[in-house]
Design a protein around this motif. Sequence first.
Motif, mmCIF file in Angstrom:
data_model
loop_
_atom_site.group_PDB
_atom_site.id
_atom_site.type_symbol
_atom_site.label_atom_id
_atom_site.label_comp_id
_atom_site.label_asym_id
_atom_site.label_seq_id
_atom_site.Cartn_x
_atom_site.Cartn_y
_atom_site.Cartn_z
ATOM 1 N N GLN A 120 -8.705 0.845 -13.648
ATOM 2 C CA GLN A 120 -9.241 0.449 -12.338
ATOM 3 C C GLN A 120 -9.576 1.622 -11.431
ATOM 4 N N TYR A 121 -8.697 2.618 -11.382
ATOM 5 C CA TYR A 121 -8.770 3.671 -10.375
ATOM 6 C C TYR A 121 -9.136 5.017 -10.991
ATOM 7 N N GLU A 122 -9.747 5.864 -10.145
ATOM 8 C CA GLU A 122 -10.026 7.244 -10.504
ATOM 9 C C GLU A 122 -9.769 8.105 -9.271
ATOM 10 N N LEU A 123 -8.908 9.107 -9.408
ATOM 11 C CA LEU A 123 -8.555 10.024 -8.329
ATOM 12 C C LEU A 123 -9.030 11.409 -8.724
ATOM 13 N N ARG A 124 -9.859 12.016 -7.882
ATOM 14 C CA ARG A 124 -10.348 13.382 -8.108
ATOM 15 C C ARG A 124 -10.147 14.188 -6.839
ATOM 16 N N GLY A 125 -9.964 15.483 -7.025
ATOM 17 C CA GLY A 125 -9.836 16.316 -5.852
ATOM 18 C C GLY A 125 -9.686 17.773 -6.177
ATOM 19 N N LYS A 126 -9.728 18.544 -5.122
ATOM 20 C CA LYS A 126 -9.506 19.983 -5.203
ATOM 21 C C LYS A 126 -8.809 20.377 -3.915
ATOM 22 N N ASN A 185 -2.971 0.371 0.775
ATOM 23 C CA ASN A 185 -3.138 -1.011 1.254
ATOM 24 C C ASN A 185 -2.273 -2.008 0.490
ATOM 25 N N GLY A 186 -1.040 -1.633 0.204
ATOM 26 C CA GLY A 186 -0.111 -2.535 -0.474
ATOM 27 C C GLY A 186 -0.269 -2.581 -1.983
ATOM 28 N N GLU A 187 -1.259 -1.917 -2.541
ATOM 29 C CA GLU A 187 -1.449 -1.869 -3.994
ATOM 30 C C GLU A 187 -0.892 -0.564 -4.526
ATOM 31 N N THR A 188 -0.233 -0.650 -5.691
ATOM 32 C CA THR A 188 0.322 0.525 -6.348
ATOM 33 C C THR A 188 -0.208 0.569 -7.783
ATOM 34 N N ALA A 189 -0.525 1.764 -8.255
ATOM 35 C CA ALA A 189 -1.023 1.935 -9.621
ATOM 36 C C ALA A 189 -0.603 3.299 -10.141
ATOM 37 N N THR A 204 -4.004 5.123 5.063
ATOM 38 C CA THR A 204 -3.055 6.048 4.463
ATOM 39 C C THR A 204 -2.961 5.830 2.954
ATOM 40 N N LEU A 205 -3.035 6.937 2.216
ATOM 41 C CA LEU A 205 -2.886 6.939 0.761
ATOM 42 C C LEU A 205 -1.654 7.766 0.425
ATOM 43 N N GLU A 206 -0.716 7.155 -0.300
ATOM 44 C CA GLU A 206 0.478 7.869 -0.740
ATOM 45 C C GLU A 206 0.334 8.198 -2.212
ATOM 46 N N LEU A 207 0.632 9.447 -2.557
ATOM 47 C CA LEU A 207 0.539 9.917 -3.935
ATOM 48 C C LEU A 207 1.880 10.493 -4.358
ATOM 49 N N SER A 208 2.293 10.179 -5.577
ATOM 50 C CA SER A 208 3.513 10.734 -6.143
ATOM 51 C C SER A 208 3.153 11.340 -7.492
ATOM 52 N N PHE A 209 3.020 12.671 -7.517
ATOM 53 C CA PHE A 209 2.627 13.390 -8.725
ATOM 54 C C PHE A 209 3.857 13.683 -9.576
ATOM 55 N N ASN A 210 3.827 13.288 -10.848
ATOM 56 C CA ASN A 210 4.875 13.633 -11.799
ATOM 57 C C ASN A 210 4.225 14.537 -12.841
ATOM 58 N N LYS A 254 -11.494 6.189 -6.204
ATOM 59 C CA LYS A 254 -12.435 5.109 -6.508
ATOM 60 C C LYS A 254 -11.679 3.970 -7.176
ATOM 61 N N LYS A 255 -12.141 2.745 -6.904
ATOM 62 C CA LYS A 255 -11.646 1.556 -7.587
ATOM 63 C C LYS A 255 -12.870 0.864 -8.166
ATOM 64 N N HIS A 256 -12.877 0.686 -9.489
ATOM 65 C CA HIS A 256 -14.032 0.113 -10.184
ATOM 66 C C HIS A 256 -15.321 0.834 -9.779
ATOM 67 N N ASP A 257 -15.272 2.163 -9.787
ATOM 68 C CA ASP A 257 -16.409 3.039 -9.488
ATOM 69 C C ASP A 257 -16.907 2.974 -8.044
ATOM 70 N N GLN A 258 -16.179 2.309 -7.153
ATOM 71 C CA GLN A 258 -16.526 2.253 -5.727
ATOM 72 C C GLN A 258 -15.559 3.158 -4.952
ATOM 73 N N LEU A 259 -16.102 4.058 -4.142
ATOM 74 C CA LEU A 259 -15.272 4.941 -3.334
ATOM 75 C C LEU A 259 -14.531 4.114 -2.288
ATOM 76 N N ILE A 260 -13.196 4.148 -2.324
ATOM 77 C CA ILE A 260 -12.403 3.363 -1.370
ATOM 78 C C ILE A 260 -11.580 4.234 -0.428
#
Length: 191
Positions: free
Chosen positions: A92-98, A71-75, A54-60, A105-111
């Motif tokens: 560290q992170y990159e979030l992309r979507g449509k 997984n217990g990490e927040t950024a 599960t990935l939780e996102l909070s868009f401001n 991704k974390k450090h260029d690795q898809l997680i």
Amino acid sequence: MNTHIIKAVILGFTILISCQDSTKNQTKTPSNHTNSKVTDTLIMETFTDKNGQTLELSFNNNKNIVTISLNGETAILQAENAASGFWYKNEQYELRGKGTNIDLKKHDQLIFTHVDSMVTATITNKQGQTLNMVFNNTSNTAKVYLDGGDEIQLNGQTPGSGIWYKNEEYELRGKGEHLELTKNDSVVFKN
């Protein structure tokens, strides 16, 4: 959820997180998947991948940031200019979507990845009418277009067998190769 909300959700979600102008007055609309919550300045979304992660996102959108929790990490990630869809990143992170399809991704690795399960079909009846259909199995919705006309948004129902989708006006039922689309209980397409 009625069809107007689903249509607004998809459109609103894409517009809200793609927009870079924080001074605009934007409509905040939740998306059509699990656990959405809207506050004055935040759009909160929860996505689940095929492994149950599960990935939780909070868009401001006022600050052009998204807070991610996995997984217990927040950024916190800052919005970037995306040609299409949305794009946020930090060191560290990159979030992309449509829409509701996203990659983290974390450090260029898809997680983490979430992709809606989509099926498209086109059927033509003996009268020459064409029914184009796009089924979203993740959200249990369908979009149908009769003879290339306007989009008809339908919500999945629980059939005894076959398929069954409907909204206030339209109903799509079928089994195997046989489909019937009705509008206000009158048949508008049948094969």
